[in-house]
Write a protein that holds these residues in place. Structure first.
Motif, mmCIF file in Angstrom:
data_model
loop_
_atom_site.group_PDB
_atom_site.id
_atom_site.type_symbol
_atom_site.label_atom_id
_atom_site.label_comp_id
_atom_site.label_asym_id
_atom_site.label_seq_id
_atom_site.Cartn_x
_atom_site.Cartn_y
_atom_site.Cartn_z
ATOM 1 N N GLY A 144 27.748 -46.685 18.277
ATOM 2 C CA GLY A 144 27.469 -47.517 17.726
ATOM 3 C C GLY A 144 28.666 -48.779 18.473
ATOM 4 N N LYS B 62 28.582 -47.590 23.860
ATOM 5 C CA LYS B 62 27.718 -46.923 25.278
ATOM 6 C C LYS B 62 26.719 -47.352 25.983
ATOM 7 C CE LYS B 62 28.305 -43.378 23.431
ATOM 8 N NZ LYS B 62 29.289 -44.077 21.738
ATOM 9 N N SER B 63 25.515 -46.928 25.181
ATOM 10 C CA SER B 63 23.864 -47.533 25.578
ATOM 11 C C SER B 63 23.479 -48.854 25.742
ATOM 12 C CB SER B 63 23.460 -46.762 24.178
ATOM 13 O OG SER B 63 23.610 -45.612 24.112
ATOM 14 N N THR B 64 24.155 -50.013 24.728
ATOM 15 C CA THR B 64 23.935 -51.363 24.767
ATOM 16 C C THR B 64 24.676 -51.436 26.637
ATOM 17 O OG1 THR B 64 24.359 -51.275 23.317
ATOM 18 C CG2 THR B 64 24.372 -53.646 24.576
ATOM 19 N N HIS C 84 28.930 -37.222 23.189
ATOM 20 C CA HIS C 84 30.486 -36.797 22.402
ATOM 21 C C HIS C 84 30.883 -35.356 21.858
ATOM 22 C CE1 HIS C 84 28.994 -40.984 20.480
ATOM 23 N NE2 HIS C 84 28.136 -40.368 20.785
ATOM 24 N N SER D 4 22.280 -47.317 17.199
ATOM 25 C CA SER D 4 22.263 -46.683 17.934
ATOM 26 C C SER D 4 21.549 -45.019 17.952
ATOM 27 C CB SER D 4 23.606 -46.397 18.328
ATOM 28 O OG SER D 4 24.319 -46.137 17.635
ATOM 29 N N GLY E 106 23.319 -42.605 17.579
ATOM 30 C CA GLY E 106 23.666 -41.514 17.095
ATOM 31 C C GLY E 106 24.041 -41.847 15.470
HETATM 32 N N1 LIG Z 1 17.976 -53.837 19.987
HETATM 33 C C1 LIG Z 1 18.408 -53.338 19.146
HETATM 34 N N2 LIG Z 1 18.941 -54.443 18.422
HETATM 35 C C2 LIG Z 1 19.992 -55.033 17.997
HETATM 36 N N3 LIG Z 1 21.235 -54.469 17.930
HETATM 37 C C3 LIG Z 1 21.114 -53.458 18.422
HETATM 38 C C4 LIG Z 1 19.597 -53.415 19.459
HETATM 39 N N4 LIG Z 1 20.796 -51.982 20.264
HETATM 40 C C5 LIG Z 1 21.517 -52.113 19.943
HETATM 41 N N5 LIG Z 1 22.418 -52.483 18.230
HETATM 42 C C6 LIG Z 1 23.350 -52.445 18.231
HETATM 43 O O1 LIG Z 1 24.592 -52.778 19.065
HETATM 44 C C7 LIG Z 1 25.730 -51.821 18.752
HETATM 45 C C8 LIG Z 1 25.674 -50.806 20.109
HETATM 46 O O2 LIG Z 1 24.581 -49.746 19.655
HETATM 47 P P1 LIG Z 1 24.579 -49.093 20.751
HETATM 48 O O3 LIG Z 1 23.451 -48.001 21.073
HETATM 49 O O4 LIG Z 1 25.343 -49.492 22.128
HETATM 50 O O5 LIG Z 1 25.329 -47.858 20.850
HETATM 51 P P2 LIG Z 1 26.375 -46.360 21.785
HETATM 52 O O6 LIG Z 1 27.521 -47.285 22.009
HETATM 53 O O7 LIG Z 1 25.496 -45.807 22.669
HETATM 54 O O8 LIG Z 1 26.314 -45.228 19.764
HETATM 55 P P3 LIG Z 1 25.791 -44.028 19.867
HETATM 56 O O9 LIG Z 1 27.014 -42.565 20.578
HETATM 57 O O10 LIG Z 1 25.082 -43.361 18.858
HETATM 58 O O11 LIG Z 1 24.574 -43.593 20.895
HETATM 59 C C9 LIG Z 1 24.923 -50.811 17.996
HETATM 60 O O12 LIG Z 1 25.751 -51.413 16.296
HETATM 61 C C10 LIG Z 1 23.969 -51.232 16.842
HETATM 62 O O13 LIG Z 1 23.077 -51.282 16.239
#
Ligand SMILES: Nc1ncnc2c1ncn2[C@@H]1O[C@H](COP(=O)(O)OP(=O)(O)OP(=O)(O)O)[C@@H](O)[C@H]1O
Ligand SMILES: [Mg+2]
Lengths: 328, 497
Positions: B40, B43-45, B199, B398, B400
């Motif tokens: 969360g 990264k993916s965002t 990870h 996210s 994870g």
């Molecule tokens: N479409 C969406 N709507 C609402 N919240 C979102 C959406 N996409 C992501 N988020 C929120 O944005 C935050 C960042 O999410 P992201 O997927 O970028 O995390 P991450 O770093 O890739 O984590 P992981 O290691 O678990 O994959 C999280 O709190 C997630 O809940």
């Protein structure tokens, strides 16, 4: 809590949209009808007494659609049951016995659908369409395509009696009770939740200890029962079991459910919205009759409305689908 | 000209979360940049913004000095940016070749020729990767690892300037990981810009040159891989030291009587599988992809049919017809594939957590939403699931955090589990939480639960389990205690024919 609020907002927005659509439909038909006869008490009475058929068929297919399934045989099943019910009464069978026997026939057809879909593994679309065709044929065979009069006083009372200044038909009460029952069943019980979970992800639900096949059987049998009841109540209202009965009404049920937010993909949609969807369809169908639109054009119009509902659902699914696939 | 990708002042908010705040950094061609952070962290965002899938609220991305302004993922692909997402995007019913070359439908008389050509091109690519995949096979029939490799080939053949990998190794075992790393090195030599999210810290040191660490949507550290160490990285990500994950575990030493006895188990895939699990014991299953570990779990759980053999629980023979029977008898299976078999993506976190215990959260005829909330909040706390409320739709979490929701489901306080089967439970979970998951597994054992722990991460299986069962090609090829086991020994048995 912010997202809870957001969810409520979304829900309300959808409800508001539906209510606006309902108002537009009513307003349009009022303006188009001669001297606003659409809103005349006599016509409102008409709308109310027809509502039960649309309601029951909407509930039947709505539950199945939430589970990710479909039943196109509800109209044909109900029509067959309507005429069989009339024949049983005509043959001197007591009404409670005839009622139960007919409901059982409807349920048997539902169970047959469930078997084709779950055990044999046919596509629900094709399987229930084939069953619909068989049922339709049997309807004609049953009494050589001649209508069967219904004379039983209790049954005709149920079908035609109105309370409160002639405004509240017994059948409307049945429709409302049914809607309340299914809303609570689907929204607040273990069974309802299981239906949504199966529609959302069947394999995940199965691996969590939910029986998709068992629930599918229950839903198809339920659909058959509600269809039979719709056919019976129509026969009661018309005082006759006819070969046209509720035929093709399955599409009205589907359209109502989809307008109300039940998706073809399964797993979503609440019955609050579906209720309004049902009001819209019911008002729409009646409006066409009031305007004197020929039944051929009525069929065209219903088809167009179904296409409209499908388009809305498709756009929703596409949006959701995109979000699913890119989730990470 | 040397390639260069730059992020300037990127901001992104979702309802209830600021996913990214003022992100600034740049990467040059021929470099591999690791994007690290807890579940969360954002990264993916960030990758989705780069690929045109999401729009940033503010900020710009420039590639080779030109500002990128995408309105769809296709724009990004055309501009030379490919992202391999954390969740697979393949069409299961279509063939491998059709998935690698989407949008070229081989139809009609000419299509037949095109179809053959497509297959040949796909075959060339598969050979280049050194894999044994049939280009005509529907993707849905491949193992999760091979599906991931198809995903990678699909992005590779576009020959983009920028290639981003979002946790590509989560479903892979060492064999495929070696192929992937080889490929990344080749891409690097060709001067491409590579972003890499994982990870698994050991991988970061193997393939990356630079590291950017995100925490709660902010960039908190930038460093050269050669100048840092694992502990420093963890501190930057988690904000504290977590010590030696395995040595610090509070293990269970009271292993009791036999709980589960599997003898001569056979299914479509399994051949003569036998092992025992005792009360309080953790039995780890190691092996390559397709070794049959998941199949053992599913057979015990009643998810797949068993053709012969015997399964005894507490001395009584059982043969579960459905997962429901298994759950009622105290067996829980946390499945490997969270998207296909785990989650109902459009339902809330609460609905997903309470799936197997609905019958236990009722008041009279109705579901008790209050009790459901309590159980879910407990799971959210235990696994530090990052979600604003329990009503949030799981799809919006996210990757994870989605995995943590499944763990929360199968270990919730209302489950009366005797045998807990965890299939790749730490897939996609960040380092901090991983340590907590290991401790929780040990605590379950401490309560007398027998745990089956399936994992493709060798280090993990070897260090967590009391007993390690190694499988290959549907058979058990060896068994040893933790004291006897080394990664080399396990690997040798996993490759044994
Ligand atoms: N479409 C969406 N709507 C609402 N919240 C979102 C959406 N996409 C992501 N988020 C929120 O944005 C935050 C960042 O999410 P992201 O997927 O970028 O995390 P991450 O770093 O890739 O984590 P992981 O290691 O678990 O994959 C999280 O709190 C997630 O809940
Ligand atoms: Mg992610």
């Amino acid at each position: 809590m912010e997202s809870a609020k957001g969810f409520k907002k979304f829900f309300n927005e959808k409800m508001v949209t539906l209510l606006v659509l309902l108002v537009i439909v009513v307003a349009a038909f009022t303006v188009l009808s001669k001297n606003g006869s659409y809103l005349h008490p006599a016509n409102i009475r008409n709308i109310f007494s027809l509502m039960v058929v649309t309601s029951l068929l909407t509930l039947a297919v709505g539950c199945l659609m939430i589970s990710g399934n479909i039943d196109l045989s509800t109209g044909a099943n109900g029509t067959l049951c309507g005429i069989l019910f009339a024949l049983l009464l005509q043959g001197g069978v007591a009404w409670p016995v005839a009622l139960i026997a007919t409901l059982l026939i409807g349920m048997a057809i539902g169970a047959f659908n469930a078997t084709l879909v779950n055990i044999v593994g046919f596509q629900p679309f094709i399987a229930t369409m084939a069953v619909a065709s068989v049922a339709k044929g049997l309807t004609y065979v049953a009494n050589n395509a001649v209508a069967v009069p219904v004379k039983d006083p209790v049954i005709t009372w149920i079908g035609t009696e109105r309370f409160f200044n002639n405004l509240l038909p017994v059948t409307l009460i049945i429709a409302i009770v049914a809607f309340v029952f299914y809303t609570v069943l689907m929204g607040a019980t273990e069974f309802g939740r299981s239906v949504y979970l199966i529609g959302g992800n069947r394999e995940a639900a199965r691996l969590s200890g939910i029986h998709p096949v068992k629930i599918s059987y229950i839903l198809f049998i339920n659909s058959g029962m509600l269809s039979a009841l719709a056919g019976i109540l129509l026969a009661a209202r018309l005082k006759s079991g006819t070969v046209t009965g509720v035929v093709n009404m399955q599409f009205s049920g589907m359209t109502a459910a989809m307008l109300g937010g039940v998706s073809f993909g399964g797993g979503s949609g609440g019955f609050g919205g579906v209720f309004i969807g049902m009001l819209i369809i019911n008002g729409f169908n009646n409006g066409l009759t009031v305007l004197g639109v020929s039944s051929y054009w009525q069929t065209v119009a219903s088809g167009v409305l179904l296409l409209f509902a499908l388009t809305v659902d498709y756009l929703n699914m596409k949006r959701r689908g995109k979000r699913v696939s890119k989730r990470g | 000209m040397e390639r260069c990708l730059e992020f300037k002042g990127i901001e992104k908010a979702f309802p209830g979360v600021r996913a990214l705040q003022d992100i600034n950094f740049r990467v040059k061609g021929g470099r591999v940049l690791a994007l690290l952070g807890e579940n969360g962290a954002g990264k993916s965002t960030l990758l989705k913004i780069m690929s045109g899938d999401l729009r940033a609220d503010a900020g710009t991305i420039t590639l080779n000095g030109r500002e990128m302004n995408f309105s769809s993922p296709n724009d990004a692909i055309r501009a030379g940016i490919s992202v391999i997402y954390q969740e697979r995007q393949l069409v299961p019913a279509m063939s491998v070749a059709e998935n690698i070359f989407p949008g070229i439908p081989p139809r009609g008389a000419l299509g037949l020729v095109a179809g053959k050509q497509l297959k040949r091109q796909a075959q060339e690519l598969i050979d280049k990767f050194g894999l044994s995949i049939d280009p005509a096979a529907p993707v849905g029939t491949l193992s999760v690892a091979y599906q991931q490799m198809v995903e990678i080939m699909k992005a590779y053949r576009r020959d983009s300037d920028v290639i981003a990998f979002d946790e590509p190794t989560a479903p892979l075992t060492d064999a495929e990981i070696a192929i992937l790393f080889d490929l990344i090195r080749r891409l690097k030599e060709a001067g491409k810009i590579i972003l890499y999210v994982s990870h698994r810290l050991s991988e970061i040191f193997q393939v990356t040159d630079e590291i950017v660490v995100l925490k709660d949507g902010r960039l908190v550290a930038e460093m050269k891989t050669s100048e840092t160490g694992e502990q420093e990285l963890i501190r930057a990500m988690v904000g504290r030291d977590i010590g030696d994950t395995y040595a610090g575990l509070n293990r269970n030493d009271k292993i009791g009587e036999v709980l589960l006895e599997v003898s001569h188990l056979e299914t479509d895939v399994l051949r003569d599988v036998s092992f025992t699990l005792r009360r309080g014991e953790i039995v780890g299953f190691a092996g390559l992809v397709g070794a049959g570990r998941t199949e053992v779990a599913r057979a015990i759980f009643g998810a797949d049919p068993v053709s012969s053999g015997e399964i005894k629980i507490e001395g009584k023979p059982v043969r579960f017809k459905t997962p429901k029977d298994a759950i009622d008898a105290g067996v829980a299976l946390c499945p490997e594939d969270r998207k296909e078999q785990g989650l109902v993506l459009f339902r809330s976190v609460r609905d997903n957590v309470t799936m197997p215990i609905l019958a236990k959260v009722k008041r009279g005829l109705f579901l008790d939403n209050h009790a459901e909330d309590e159980i879910t909040i407990d799971a959210v706390k235990r696994y530090a699931i990052k979600t604003p409320t329990v009503d949030k739709i799981v799809m919006e979490l996210s990757g994870g955090n989605q995995q943590k929701v499944i763990l929360g489901r199968w270990t919730s306080s209302k489950m009366t589990t005797k045998i807990l089967i965890l299939d790749e439970p730490t897939k996609g979970i960040d380092v901090g939480t991983k340590a907590e998951v290991y401790q929780m597994v040990c605590d379950f054992a401490g309560q007398g639960i027998g745990v089956i722990f399936i994992s493709s991460e060798l280090t993990e299986v070897v260090n967590i389990s009391d007993t390690i069962v190694v499988m290959h090609g549907g058979r058990v090829t060896g068994q040893m205690t933790r004291q006897e086991a080394t990664e080399e020994k396990v690997l040798a048995l996993a490759m044994l024919d």
